[in-house]
Scaffold this motif. Sequence first.
Motif, short mmCIF file in Angstrom:
data_model
loop_
_atom_site.label_atom_id
_atom_site.label_comp_id
_atom_site.label_asym_id
_atom_site.label_seq_id
_atom_site.Cartn_x
_atom_site.Cartn_y
_atom_site.Cartn_z
N LYS A 1 34.81 75.46 33.13
CA LYS A 1 33.95 76.43 33.83
C LYS A 1 33.29 75.81 35.07
N MET A 2 33.06 74.51 35.02
CA MET A 2 32.38 73.84 36.14
C MET A 2 32.92 72.42 36.27
N ASN A 3 32.82 71.86 37.46
CA ASN A 3 33.39 70.54 37.71
C ASN A 3 32.46 69.44 37.22
N LEU A 4 32.75 68.91 36.03
CA LEU A 4 31.94 67.83 35.47
C LEU A 4 32.60 66.47 35.63
N THR A 5 33.92 66.44 35.44
CA THR A 5 34.65 65.16 35.51
C THR A 5 36.12 65.42 35.81
N ALA A 6 36.73 64.47 36.50
CA ALA A 6 38.17 64.54 36.76
C ALA A 6 38.94 63.94 35.58
N ILE A 7 38.20 63.23 34.71
CA ILE A 7 38.82 62.55 33.56
C ILE A 7 38.63 63.42 32.32
N THR A 8 39.74 63.93 31.77
CA THR A 8 39.62 64.80 30.59
C THR A 8 40.52 64.39 29.43
N GLU A 9 41.47 63.46 29.69
CA GLU A 9 42.31 62.95 28.59
C GLU A 9 41.41 62.19 27.62
N LYS A 10 41.58 62.47 26.33
CA LYS A 10 40.66 61.91 25.34
C LYS A 10 40.52 60.39 25.41
N GLU A 11 41.65 59.68 25.44
CA GLU A 11 41.57 58.20 25.43
C GLU A 11 40.92 57.67 26.71
N GLU A 12 41.11 58.40 27.81
CA GLU A 12 40.48 58.01 29.09
C GLU A 12 38.98 58.26 29.06
N VAL A 13 38.57 59.39 28.48
CA VAL A 13 37.14 59.70 28.38
C VAL A 13 36.44 58.64 27.54
N TYR A 14 37.08 58.29 26.41
CA TYR A 14 36.47 57.28 25.53
C TYR A 14 36.35 55.92 26.20
N LEU A 15 37.32 55.57 27.04
CA LEU A 15 37.27 54.28 27.74
C LEU A 15 36.37 54.33 28.97
N LYS A 16 36.66 55.27 29.88
CA LYS A 16 36.04 55.24 31.21
C LYS A 16 34.66 55.90 31.28
N HIS A 17 34.34 56.71 30.27
CA HIS A 17 33.01 57.33 30.23
C HIS A 17 32.16 56.79 29.08
N PHE A 18 32.69 56.87 27.85
CA PHE A 18 31.88 56.50 26.70
C PHE A 18 31.70 54.98 26.58
N TYR A 19 32.82 54.27 26.49
CA TYR A 19 32.72 52.80 26.36
C TYR A 19 32.03 52.21 27.59
N ASP A 20 32.45 52.64 28.76
CA ASP A 20 31.89 52.12 30.01
C ASP A 20 30.38 52.30 30.05
N SER A 21 29.89 53.45 29.58
CA SER A 21 28.45 53.69 29.57
C SER A 21 27.71 52.74 28.63
N VAL A 22 28.30 52.52 27.45
CA VAL A 22 27.63 51.70 26.44
C VAL A 22 27.64 50.22 26.80
N THR A 23 28.50 49.81 27.77
CA THR A 23 28.50 48.39 28.18
C THR A 23 27.12 47.93 28.67
N ALA A 24 26.29 48.86 29.12
CA ALA A 24 24.91 48.50 29.51
C ALA A 24 24.19 47.82 28.36
N GLY A 25 24.53 48.22 27.14
CA GLY A 25 23.91 47.65 25.94
C GLY A 25 24.38 46.25 25.60
N PHE A 26 25.42 45.77 26.30
CA PHE A 26 25.86 44.38 26.09
C PHE A 26 24.93 43.41 26.84
N TYR A 27 24.26 43.92 27.85
CA TYR A 27 23.49 43.04 28.75
C TYR A 27 22.00 43.37 28.79
N PHE A 28 21.59 44.37 28.02
CA PHE A 28 20.17 44.74 27.94
C PHE A 28 19.90 45.21 26.52
N ASP A 29 18.74 44.85 25.98
CA ASP A 29 18.42 45.20 24.59
C ASP A 29 17.88 46.63 24.50
N PHE A 30 18.75 47.54 24.05
CA PHE A 30 18.34 48.93 23.86
C PHE A 30 17.83 49.21 22.45
#
Length: 238
Positions: free
Chosen positions: A38-67
């Motif tokens: 319905k609206m342009n949120l992301t160009a990445i929609t393949e499941k394995e790509e979303v998990y890598l490039k959006h989900f995993y990539d986002s959580v990498t912040a937690g490798f270097y800062f204590d959340f």
Amino acid sequence: MNIELFQTSLKEKGVELSEKQLSQFETYFNLLVEWNEKMNLTAITEKEEVYLKHFYDSVTAGFYFDFNQNITVCDVGAGAGFPAIPLKIAFPEIKLTVVDSLNKRIGFLQHVVDELGLEEVSLYHDRAETFAHRPEFRQTFDLVTARAVARLSVLSELCLPLVKVGGHFLGMKGANLPEEVKDGEKAVKLLGGKVKDIHSFLLPIEESERNIIVIDKVKETPKKFPRKPGTPNKSPIS
């Protein structure tokens, strides 16, 4: 990156996800794909790509800062919710504030927050330049995050005014960060920041370079910053 690899790769870095958290990521993925029609949120929609490039990539912040602590976190220019929502799923203790300039995206994020049952999340439709001048938010956050939104000199002007003295700004960037750090030195200092760490690593599987910069807030930001909407981008501090 399939779900099993997502889970084990995070576990290796000390981030363990429960079945509930994995289910929240799955729901988030489904909502992202559904709303993206319905609206342009992301160009990445393949499941394995979303998990890598959006989900995993986002959580990498937690490798270097204590959340894993009760901290206030503000994510500037969150778009479809990255890194804010994956971090909130992985580290539910954080108190999260999300700012985005597009009301439709805030509508999507509100739906995600409701469907996932996330608590202590506040969403604001605002420009970062005006949000940072609101007295109730200015220099109040323990941590401010931004992911690949703009060059470091611009990001610093949008984010550092929101960080309290003694707090931190965490910028998530691609491969060109070293050059941006050089160009952004003056801006960081002027806005009350001091570069603490730069972490470089490769995203699994595709091995693209990522950089995370952590900037300490060592003194107050002068009142005139950020400048009016659009100005930081048009004429960055240099």
